[in-house]
Design a protein around this motif. Structure first.
Motif, PDB file in Angstrom:
ATOM      1  N   PHE D 364       7.825   8.527  13.411  1.00  0.00           N
ATOM      2  CA  PHE D 364       6.638   7.856  13.933  1.00  0.00           C
ATOM      3  C   PHE D 364       5.376   8.639  13.611  1.00  0.00           C
ATOM      4  O   PHE D 364       4.365   8.069  13.207  1.00  0.00           O
ATOM      5  N   LEU D 365       5.475   9.956  13.817  1.00  0.00           N
ATOM      6  CA  LEU D 365       4.285  10.743  13.524  1.00  0.00           C
ATOM      7  C   LEU D 365       3.984  10.681  12.037  1.00  0.00           C
ATOM      8  O   LEU D 365       2.815  10.665  11.623  1.00  0.00           O
ATOM      9  N   GLY D 366       5.068  10.624  11.237  1.00  0.00           N
ATOM     10  CA  GLY D 366       4.862  10.449   9.799  1.00  0.00           C
ATOM     11  C   GLY D 366       4.163   9.130   9.517  1.00  0.00           C
ATOM     12  O   GLY D 366       3.207   9.078   8.723  1.00  0.00           O
ATOM     13  N   ALA D 367       4.646   8.081  10.165  1.00  0.00           N
ATOM     14  CA  ALA D 367       3.991   6.789   9.988  1.00  0.00           C
ATOM     15  C   ALA D 367       2.539   6.892  10.394  1.00  0.00           C
ATOM     16  O   ALA D 367       1.654   6.340   9.725  1.00  0.00           O
ATOM     17  N   GLY D 368       2.299   7.625  11.491  1.00  0.00           N
ATOM     18  CA  GLY D 368       0.908   7.817  11.915  1.00  0.00           C
ATOM     19  C   GLY D 368       0.128   8.545  10.859  1.00  0.00           C
ATOM     20  O   GLY D 368      -1.040   8.211  10.577  1.00  0.00           O
ATOM     21  N   SER D 369       0.727   9.543  10.292  1.00  0.00           N
ATOM     22  CA  SER D 369       0.055  10.287   9.236  1.00  0.00           C
ATOM     23  C   SER D 369      -0.291   9.366   8.061  1.00  0.00           C
ATOM     24  O   SER D 369      -1.387   9.447   7.496  1.00  0.00           O
ATOM     25  N   ILE D 370       0.672   8.488   7.712  1.00  0.00           N
ATOM     26  CA  ILE D 370       0.408   7.528   6.616  1.00  0.00           C
ATOM     27  C   ILE D 370      -0.753   6.621   6.996  1.00  0.00           C
ATOM     28  O   ILE D 370      -1.690   6.431   6.215  1.00  0.00           O
ATOM     29  N   MET D 371      -0.699   6.093   8.233  1.00  0.00           N
ATOM     30  CA  MET D 371      -1.785   5.212   8.661  1.00  0.00           C
ATOM     31  C   MET D 371      -3.112   5.964   8.630  1.00  0.00           C
ATOM     32  O   MET D 371      -4.143   5.413   8.273  1.00  0.00           O
ATOM     33  N   HIS D 372      -3.046   7.227   9.029  1.00  0.00           N
ATOM     34  CA  HIS D 372      -4.244   8.048   9.017  1.00  0.00           C
ATOM     35  C   HIS D 372      -4.846   8.074   7.623  1.00  0.00           C
ATOM     36  O   HIS D 372      -6.069   8.001   7.460  1.00  0.00           O
ATOM     37  N   GLY D 373      -3.946   8.155   6.640  1.00  0.00           N
ATOM     38  CA  GLY D 373      -4.431   8.186   5.261  1.00  0.00           C
ATOM     39  C   GLY D 373      -4.748   6.811   4.709  1.00  0.00           C
ATOM     40  O   GLY D 373      -5.428   6.690   3.680  1.00  0.00           O
ATOM     41  N   MET D 374      -4.202   5.779   5.304  1.00  0.00           N
ATOM     42  CA  MET D 374      -4.356   4.423   4.745  1.00  0.00           C
ATOM     43  C   MET D 374      -5.295   3.560   5.583  1.00  0.00           C
ATOM     44  O   MET D 374      -5.167   2.329   5.577  1.00  0.00           O
ATOM     45  N   ASN D 375      -6.250   4.184   6.234  1.00  0.00           N
ATOM     46  CA  ASN D 375      -7.214   3.423   7.046  1.00  0.00           C
ATOM     47  C   ASN D 375      -6.532   2.566   8.111  1.00  0.00           C
ATOM     48  O   ASN D 375      -6.884   1.400   8.311  1.00  0.00           O
ATOM     49  N   ASP D 376      -5.529   3.136   8.749  1.00  0.00           N
ATOM     50  CA  ASP D 376      -4.850   2.456   9.847  1.00  0.00           C
ATOM     51  C   ASP D 376      -4.145   1.188   9.431  1.00  0.00           C
ATOM     52  O   ASP D 376      -3.903   0.306  10.260  1.00  0.00           O
ATOM     53  N   ASP D 377      -3.847   1.081   8.113  1.00  0.00           N
ATOM     54  CA  ASP D 377      -3.060  -0.077   7.685  1.00  0.00           C
ATOM     55  C   ASP D 377      -1.599   0.203   7.984  1.00  0.00           C
ATOM     56  O   ASP D 377      -1.123   1.330   7.865  1.00  0.00           O
ATOM     57  N   VAL D 378      -0.884  -0.845   8.434  1.00  0.00           N
ATOM     58  CA  VAL D 378       0.523  -0.634   8.767  1.00  0.00           C
ATOM     59  C   VAL D 378       1.435  -1.490   7.895  1.00  0.00           C
ATOM     60  O   VAL D 378       2.649  -1.418   8.033  1.00  0.00           O
ATOM     61  N   ASP D 379       0.834  -2.299   7.041  1.00  0.00           N
ATOM     62  CA  ASP D 379       1.644  -3.210   6.232  1.00  0.00           C
ATOM     63  C   ASP D 379       2.246  -2.450   5.061  1.00  0.00           C
ATOM     64  O   ASP D 379       1.537  -1.988   4.155  1.00  0.00           O
ATOM     65  N   MET D 380       3.592  -2.348   5.090  1.00  0.00           N
ATOM     66  CA  MET D 380       4.252  -1.560   4.048  1.00  0.00           C
ATOM     67  C   MET D 380       4.084  -2.175   2.669  1.00  0.00           C
ATOM     68  O   MET D 380       4.160  -1.491   1.657  1.00  0.00           O
ATOM     69  N   ARG D 381       3.835  -3.462   2.613  1.00  0.00           N
ATOM     70  CA  ARG D 381       3.672  -4.104   1.322  1.00  0.00           C
ATOM     71  C   ARG D 381       2.395  -3.642   0.631  1.00  0.00           C
ATOM     72  O   ARG D 381       2.198  -3.910  -0.550  1.00  0.00           O
ATOM     73  N   LYS D 382       1.539  -2.984   1.379  1.00  0.00           N
ATOM     74  CA  LYS D 382       0.326  -2.460   0.767  1.00  0.00           C
ATOM     75  C   LYS D 382       0.415  -0.956   0.550  1.00  0.00           C
ATOM     76  O   LYS D 382      -0.581  -0.299   0.263  1.00  0.00           O
ATOM     77  N   PHE D 383       1.607  -0.390   0.766  1.00  0.00           N
ATOM     78  CA  PHE D 383       1.768   1.035   0.530  1.00  0.00           C
ATOM     79  C   PHE D 383       2.301   1.241  -0.895  1.00  0.00           C
ATOM     80  O   PHE D 383       1.829   0.634  -1.821  1.00  0.00           O
ATOM     81  N   GLY D 384       3.303   2.064  -1.008  1.00  0.00           N
ATOM     82  CA  GLY D 384       3.924   2.289  -2.319  1.00  0.00           C
ATOM     83  C   GLY D 384       3.399   3.536  -2.995  1.00  0.00           C
ATOM     84  O   GLY D 384       2.189   3.779  -3.031  1.00  0.00           O
ATOM     85  N   GLY D 385       4.327   4.363  -3.491  1.00  0.00           N
ATOM     86  CA  GLY D 385       3.944   5.515  -4.297  1.00  0.00           C
ATOM     87  C   GLY D 385       3.199   6.581  -3.555  1.00  0.00           C
ATOM     88  O   GLY D 385       2.425   7.339  -4.145  1.00  0.00           O
ATOM     89  N   LEU D 386       3.423   6.647  -2.237  1.00  0.00           N
ATOM     90  CA  LEU D 386       2.634   7.612  -1.479  1.00  0.00           C
ATOM     91  C   LEU D 386       3.202   9.029  -1.579  1.00  0.00           C
ATOM     92  O   LEU D 386       2.588   9.967  -1.085  1.00  0.00           O
ATOM     93  N   ARG D 387       4.363   9.179  -2.193  1.00  0.00           N
ATOM     94  CA  ARG D 387       4.984  10.501  -2.170  1.00  0.00           C
ATOM     95  C   ARG D 387       4.151  11.530  -2.912  1.00  0.00           C
ATOM     96  O   ARG D 387       4.229  12.714  -2.639  1.00  0.00           O
ATOM     97  N   LYS D 388       3.364  11.063  -3.868  1.00  0.00           N
ATOM     98  CA  LYS D 388       2.542  11.999  -4.617  1.00  0.00           C
ATOM     99  C   LYS D 388       1.345  12.481  -3.796  1.00  0.00           C
ATOM    100  O   LYS D 388       1.025  13.660  -3.772  1.00  0.00           O
ATOM    101  N   VAL D 389       0.685  11.532  -3.110  1.00  0.00           N
ATOM    102  CA  VAL D 389      -0.562  11.903  -2.426  1.00  0.00           C
ATOM    103  C   VAL D 389      -0.302  12.532  -1.053  1.00  0.00           C
ATOM    104  O   VAL D 389      -1.154  13.226  -0.535  1.00  0.00           O
ATOM    105  N   MET D 390       0.850  12.266  -0.498  1.00  0.00           N
ATOM    106  CA  MET D 390       1.104  12.821   0.834  1.00  0.00           C
ATOM    107  C   MET D 390       2.429  13.568   0.796  1.00  0.00           C
ATOM    108  O   MET D 390       3.417  13.129   1.422  1.00  0.00           O
ATOM    109  N   PRO D 391       2.461  14.682   0.132  1.00  0.00           N
ATOM    110  CA  PRO D 391       3.750  15.350  -0.082  1.00  0.00           C
ATOM    111  C   PRO D 391       4.407  15.829   1.219  1.00  0.00           C
ATOM    112  O   PRO D 391       5.614  15.675   1.384  1.00  0.00           O
TER     113      PRO D 391
END
Lengths: 98, 280, 461, 641
Positions: D364-391
């Motif tokens: 969950f905190l990871g998801a929060g971290s992702i949202m933190h980086g993705m302007n609070d977006d939670v839709d996974m269909r708009k994510f993808g390839g985040l392993r590079k930018v958020m190691p």
């Protein structure tokens, strides 16, 4: 003789009571009340003489004092009512009804 | 008459006083509730009260007799008269009953009440009149009363004094008018008067008129009426100022006018005749 | 005759009819006169009163004239003595005008009601001690009662009816105002007057006039510098505050200048008797002067030792208080008071009505009450045989301190209350007016509309 | 019977030493909440630090108590800290006592430890929120309430904590109350929880009526003397309460909506607090459930059903948080299942709970971290390839992912396999059904978690133009790392060598058989897991993920709609409830009111006629008085003559 005074007192009292019932002017009604008080005073004084003690006279004296107080307040009330309603008829002051 | 007074004579004397004043007081009481004028009612009540004062005196209560006169007749009833005059001088009351059945019911109740009371007195076994000789013996009636008031009835006495104070204050509060503007000083009044249109006093009534009754308006030099000369209170009471400026009854005024006219005509005739004579 | 006897018996509350002969003084001496003596006394009093009125009118006119540097009536008889007699006769013979619209019964009744009680009051005034008339030892006094002074009060309160009813029955605004003023004034001053008597009653221990006079016969003895002196016996000295209050109320009761508001000619034409003429008017006149005489006589009786000779005379002449001589002392004292009435009338202006009422209710009555409290305390302490001197000293010191404090307080607070010159804001008549506007709202006096217009114009300007 | 008498829960001794200071556990966060709430805006500057400090202080106390407990023999590990007598009404007495035993201390450590990490993480996550101070106040309150819940030594105190948790969750879910959805979600959570709370409160009343006491000691001590029906009823009511708090069927609906709260709240609710309360309640009340096989069976059924339902829901959600929420449901289902199995399952239930606390918090905190980086977006269909930018986030999230799908050696593998094993071990047809359900659930878990993983971190970048993903600050990543460590090691630490089982033995009894590392089902589980991952790989990594969700088949739609849970509630509860209300209103207005109004109308009509006597004319009244006086005189004469 004392019985005569008592009868007179009863008659005067009744006249005062009837006066309260049939007159509309608040001042006259008040006078009738005074008449009733006076009638009772007469009875008290007669009883005082009958029993040979002064207590009846004392009671009459207190009645007078209380009557004076009552008149003062009552007349002030009549004045106040007259000032606002321009009438001293007790029938006009009948707001407190059904 | 000095010396011993027979008990029988005493009885007769009291009977005379009683029957005269009893009849008078009942008549006065009846008159009080039947007359239309409030002032008459008050006077008739005064008659009743004075009769009662006499009864008190006869019943060996001299102090109470005079207190009755001073307090009731002198103060209470005078207060009534005062209020009557404040609330309406000519207050006569319409004697038409407005509440249906009130009078009949009152009469029935009254008669029943008094009949029952008299019946009760008639059947009661009243003790023989003791008289107050013994009670008044030690120092007289006033002292006896005083002794009772300040011993046995002292608490009631104090309470009534508190009641009187309360009543006086209550009456003051009830009759009090709150001043909502400060009272004008004499200086303010005079300044206001100087600033007003009229500096001089108002014309007194009756000036140049035939007589100077207070409801007779003054006449101005041109013969017109000065409304200012009659107090508005009087004008209102009289229903306007005097209609006849000469202060006469209409018929008298007409007669007066006729006489004057005749005199003028006669004089004219006389003058004319003299002129004619001269010309001749 | 038996009826009057019953009444007298009741009023006197005389328990033993056989005391008449036994007691030369006190109430026991009354109620024993033969009928002709009673009628005679009454007649004498009546004539005396009429004469007094005539003389008083003449004297008043002469005295006032002298005070105003003019001769006064001096034509009719020696020194104009008959002037008032002639005036009275003329007045009685004038046309009796009864205006239209008056209440005729009461209009007629009023003068009688005014005059009759005035005459009655004098019946209890003692002119002198016991004298022998036609072989009967009798006091020079028509009658006395255990509550004699109350009779005077009662009669004066009855007399007001005359004035009030005269004012009412005339159906004239001025008369009515005069009558109302009269009633209010007399009632107000009667209270203070009654209170001023109380101290006398306390000291005399009686309400009977003859006993009051007797009580003033001798002062209590005390020792001073080896001499045995007597305290002044007259209540005018002992009870000076009571006396002063009585004098004020006396002026108020009599309705004379400076308290002649009921008939103030400058404002009410002639007050309650504006519409009266002829004999009716004379009755009022009579009543006024008899009242004056009664009040003077009562004052003499209550405060100046009554018919008893003053101290220096008794000192040199032991017989001054016996026989018919007391009548002389009594007349001298009474006329002093009548002169005082006249003197005051000549000297003082009329007070305003509110000043009159303020004096009566806010000065005389409270002062009387305080004084009575003091007197009764002293009396009670003396009855308990306390030494009065330290108490008096302490009380006097307290009063002085109180006065000083009040004076200083007034100075201090007076400065604090100096007006700052800012005008008071115009009060809002409707302020706090729920549920009804204040009773003194301007529109009750017809001033509301004019004022509203003015203010509206002012705002427009 | 013997086990019960030997149960040290019943013979807790008074606490000594550091354990007597256990009240500080609750006092610290409670004081923090009080200071922050009462202090108002003037505490804005340092409020978050105070919150963290309070949570950490509580953790430190917890560790100290734990260490002191380790120093004592197994049977002496239950201690009671007497605070004060709370209720004393007649014979009913309830103390405010703290019970410190292995079970409660496990929870204390989980709550304070993971809670503290979430606190620290929140400093960064909420740094831009103007109401951060209030947030920390609520967090502290949440922790305090949960601690009271697990430390209570009687059901009444537990209930206070229970309600406190409900209140805190309400406040936190609705933290962004300006959002209508958040406010609605908060209300929903609160109301659904009410249903469960109702069950718990009735259970407490029943206990009081039956045993005359609500303390664990008295209830468990006398449970065997009560009738079977009563015990079953108590058990079922407790289960109802547990279902409400732990989002089990049929009271699961609030959990998914609760995602409206800030992400740390989700972490706290799903990992350390709230949802674990139900499991705790069942395990704590094992003495009751062991006496009622029926209740236990229902616990297992509920757990199994929730397990599958949560997993299915998790498969269909595109919202990363909701997908994780579904997984929570599913995992709690495992725990309930384990708790229902009985002695064999308790250890695994609690162990899985703790392991789950670590990896789910991390996820969950990871998801929060992702949202933190993705302007609070939670839709996974708009994510993808985040392993590079958020190691770091990728690494920690990945470890949590491996843990949850039961990758051999990681936490989830140890605990989940234990549960599956225990289910099969139970024996009988029900054991087989439950076991297979758990097995299939494990496969689905692997599928949907891989889906989340692949859609988020792998594949082409699908994020919007204006989004610039970046790694989160250290204050957020360090808790992530710590949690990841826990995800790796917790399972092994607890399960290997029956360490945890022995630790808990004084409370829940010693396991009959030693835990077998490799069971007959280990292989099957592994195969299913690989299958799940493979399917996910085929669906979401080999093929491009459409940015908008395809229509999908019926099961997909159903899963997206939470398996029609809300619709079910609506049609089964809301509509009948409305009809019932209307019926009641009708009855009230027609029958009850009619009766009352009839009486009123009668009285009113009568008085309307009688009131005419009140004319307002004084003289009329005087007349009646006069008649009365005459009557009295007459009466007196009658009597006297």
């Amino acid at each position: 003789m004392t019985g005569h005074y008592l009868v007179l007192s009863a008659i005067l009292f009744t006249i005062g009571g009837v006066g309260v019932l049939i007159r509309r002017n608040a001042i006259v009604i008040f006078m009738c009340v005074e008449l009733m008080l006076n009638a009772t005073n007469l009875a008290f004084v007669s009883f005082s003489r009958m029993h040979g003690t002064l207590d009846g006279q004392i009671i009459a004296f207190f009645v007078m004092v209380v009557a004076a107080a009552e008149v003062v307040v009552g007349l002030a009330i009549i004045m106040a009512i007259f000032r606002s309603r321009k009438s001293s008829s007790v029938d006009d002051a009948n707001l407190l009804k059904y | 008459m000095s010396g011993v007074v027979a008990a029988g004579a005493h009885q007769t004397g009291e009977s005379v006083i009683f029957w005269v004043l009893a009849v008078a007081s009942v008549a006065a009481a009846l008159g009080m509730i039947l007359v239309r004028k409030v002032v008459y009612s008050a006077l008739l009540l005064a008659v009743v009260m004075l009769s009662l004062a006499v009864f008190y005196a006869v019943n060996e209560a001299p102090f109470l007799a005079f207190v009755q006169v001073i307090v009731y007749t002198g103060a209470v009833l005078m207060l009534f008269l005062f209020v009557v005059m404040v609330v309406g001088v000519s207050s006569t009351e319409s004697m038409v009953e407005t509440i249906r059945g009130q009078r009949v019911a009152a009469a029935v109740a009254g008669i029943a009440f008094v009949a029952l009371l008299i019946l009760g007195f008639g059947h009661a076994t009243l003790p023989a009149t003791t008289g107050l000789k013994d009670a008044n013996a030690a120092g007289g009636n006033v002292l006896g009363l005083a002794r009772l008031i300040f011993t046995k009835y002292v608490f009631a006495f104090e309470v009534t004094s508190a009641l009187l104070i309360t009543a006086a204050l209550g009456a003051m509060v009830l009759a009090h008018r709150e001043r909502i503007t400060p009272k004008p000083t004499q200086r303010q009044l005079s300044e206001a008067r100087i600033r007003s249109d009229r500096v001089s006093p108002l014309p007194p009534p009756g000036t140049y008129a035939r007589h100077n009754a207070v409801d007779m308006p003054a006449l101005l030099p041109d013969g017109t009426v000065s409304e200012l000369s009659v107090s508005p209170v009087i004008a209102r009471r009289r229903g306007g100022t005097h209609e006849d400026l000469h202060g006469e009854l209409p018929e008298v005024a007409a007669k007066h006018e006729a006489t004057t006219l005749r005199a003028v005509v006669e004089r004219q005739v006389e003058v004319d005749s003299k002129v004619e004579e001269k010309e001749k | 005759m038996s009826a009057t006897h019953v009444l007298a018996n009741g009023l006197l509350a005389a328990s033993h009819t056989d005391t008449c002969a036994g007691k030369p003084y006190g109430l026991g001496a009354f109620g024993c006169d033969p009928w002709w003596l009673v009628i005679g006394k009454a007649l004498v009093i009546f004539v005396f009163l009429l004469l007094t009125v005539l003389m008083a009118v003449w004297a008043e006119r002469r005295i006032i004239a002298r005070m105003q540097l003019r001769p006064g009536p001096n034509r009719a008889g020696p020194f104009g003595l008959l002037q008032s007699l002639f005036d009275g006769m003329k007045g009685a013979l004038k046309e009796d005008v009864v205006p239209r619209g008056v209440d005729k019964i009461v209009f007629f009744l009023a003068p009688v009601l005014a005059a009759a009680p005035a005459l009655v009051s004098f019946s209890i005034i003692p002119f002198g001690g016991i004298v022998s008339i036609g072989g009967h030892k009798t006091p020079l006094q028509l009658t006395d009662l255990p509550v004699a002074v109350l009779l005077v009060l009662a009669m004066s309160s009855m007399g007001v009816y005359g004035f009030v009813l005269a004012g009412w029955s005339s159906m004239s605004p001025y008369s009515l105002l005069g009558g109302m003023r009269s009633s209010a004034q007399v009632i107000s001053y009667e209270i203070a007057m009654g209170l001023s008597f109380v101290a006398v009653f306390l000291f005399a221990g009686s309400l009977s006039t003859s006993e009051i006079v007797n009580a003033q016969a001798h002062g209590s003895a005390f020792h001073f510098l080896g001499m045995t002196l007597h305290t002044p016996s007259w209540y005018v000295v002992l009870l000076l505050p009571s006396f002063v209050i009585y004098v004020f109320t006396m002026m108020g009761e009599s309705g004379r200048i400076p308290f002649d508001l009921p008939e103030g000619e400058g404002e009410l034409v002639a007050g309650y008797h504006t519409e009266y003429s002829s004999l009716k008017f004379l009755m009022f006149y009579l009543a006024e002067y008899i009242n004056m005489a009664t009040l003077s006589a009562l004052c003499t009786t209550l405060f100046l030792g009554g018919y008893r000779a003053p101290w220096p005379i008794t000192g040199v002449w032991s017989g001054a208080n016996s026989g018919w001589w007391p009548v002389l002392w009594f007349l001298i004292k009474m006329w002093m008071f009548i002169f005082f009435f006249v003197w005051v009338r000549a000297s003082l202006p009329r007070v305003r009505y509110d000043q009159l009422m303020k004096l009566g209710w806010k000065v005389l009555i409270p002062a009387s009450l305080g004084w009575i409290l003091f007197v009764s305390t002293v009396r009670a302490l003396r009855n308990e045989k306390h030494d009065m001197r330290p108490v008096m000293l302490v009380v006097a010191a307290l009063i002085v301190i109180l006065l000083l404090v009040s004076v200083i307080w007034e100075r201090v607070s007076g400065k604090a209350e100096a007006p700052d010159g800012t005008p008071e804001p115009e009060p809002d008549p409707m302020a706090g007016g729920f549920p009804v506007p204040p009773l003194d709202a301007p529109h009750y006096h017809g001033a509301g509309t004019a004022r509203a217009n003015n203010s509206a114009e002012a705002t427009r300007a | 019977m013997t086990t019960l008498l030997a149960d040290p829960q019943l013979h807790a001794q008074a606490a000594q030493g550091v354990q007597s200071a256990a009240w500080l556990l609750i006092a610290f966060p409670l004081a923090g909440a009080a200071i922050l709430l009462l202090g108002g805006r003037r505490t804005d500057k340092w409020g978050h630090l105070l919150g963290v400090a309070m949570s950490l202080a509580s953790f430190v106390v917890g560790v100290a108590v734990f260490v002191s407990m380790l120093g004592q023999p197994g049977t002496g590990r239950s201690r009671v800290v007497h605070l004060y007598q709370w209720v004393s009404v007649g014979s009913f007495k309830a103390d405010m006592n703290l019970l410190i035993d292995p079970l409660s201390i496990s929870f204390v450590l989980l709550i304070t430890g993971v809670g503290s990490l979430i606190h620290i993480y929140s400093i960064g996550y909420m740094s831009h929120d103007p109401d951060r101070r209030r947030f920390f106040a609520y967090l502290n309150l949440f922790v305090a309430a949960m601690l009271l819940l697990v430390l209570a030594d009687n059901y009444l105190s537990l209930y206070v904590g229970w309600e406190g948790v409900g209140l805190a969750s309400y406040l936190l879910i609705g933290f962004w109350q300006h959002k209508p959805s958040a406010a609605a979600a908060a209300k929903k959570a609160f109301i659904v929880n009410r249903v469960g709370d109702f069950g718990l409160s009735v259970a407490i009343m029943l206990m009081f009526a039956t045993f005359g006491s609500v303390s664990f000691q008295d209830v468990f001590g006398h449970a065997s003397q009560a009738s079977h029906g009563t015990i079953t009823a108590i058990g079922l009511l407790l289960l109802l309460g547990a279902c409400g708090k732990s989002a089990q069927l049929p009271l699961q609906s609030w959990l998914l909506d609760a995602m409206e709260g800030p992400t740390p709240v989700s972490a706290l609710i799903h990992a350390a607090t709230m949802v674990t309360a139900g499991v705790y309640l069942v395990v704590r009340s094992h003495a009751i459930f062991e006496l009622s096989p029926e209740a236990r069976l229902l616990v297992m059924i509920v757990g199994a059903a929730t397990l599958i339902a949560g997993a299915i829901i998790g498969c269909a959600k595109d919202d990363i948080k909701k997908a994780l929420a579904g997984s929570t449901m599913s995992q709690i289902g495992y725990m309930m299942l384990a708790a229902g199995i009985g002695k064999a399952g308790y250890v695994f239930a609690i162990a899985h709970l703790i392991a789950h606390g670590f990896f789910k918090a991390g996820l969950f905190l990871g998801a929060g971290s992702i949202m933190h980086g993705m302007n609070d977006d939670v839709d996974m269909r708009k994510f993808g390839g985040l392993r590079k930018v958020m190691p770091i986030t990728f690494a920690t999230f990945g470890l949590g992912y491996l843990a949850i799908i039961g990758f051999p050696g990681l936490s989830g593998w140890w605990t989940k396999d234990g549960i599956i094993d225990a289910a099969f071990e139970k024996g009988g047809t029900s054991g087989q059904i439950l076991g297979w359900t758990a097995l299939i659930g494990a496969g689905i878990t692997a599928y949907y978690m891989s889906r989340v993983m692949f859609m988020t971190f792998f594949g082409e970048r699908r994020w919007d133009e204006d989004v610039h993903p970046h790694e989160s600050p250290q204050v957020m990543t360090i808790p992530l790392i710590l949690l990841a460590l826990g995800s790796i090691a917790a399972g092994a630490f607890l399960i290997a060598g029956d360490r945890f089982a022995n630790f808990l033995a004084p409370v829940i009894g010693a396991p009959q058989v030693a835990h077998k590392l490799i069971t007959p089902y280990t292989g099957v589980v592994f195969v299913l897991m690989v299958a799940g991952v493979a399917i996910a790989y085929v669906q979401y990594l080999r093929r491009p993920v459409p940015r908008t969700a395809p229509a999908g088949s019926f099961p997909v739609v159903a899963a997206r709609k939470d398996l029609y849970g809300d619709a079910l509630n609506e049609s089964l509860l809301m509509r009948p409830g409305q009809w019932l209300t209307r019926l009641t209103v009708y009855f009230d207005s027609r029958t009850v009111d009619g009766l009352v109004n009839g009486v009123a109308a009668f009285v009113g009509g009568t008085s309307g006629r009688v009131r005419r006597l009140q004319t307002g004319y004084v003289r009329s009244y005087a007349l009646s008085m006069f008649f009365g006086a005459a009557l009295i005189v007459g009466a007196l004469l009658l009597v006297r003559l």
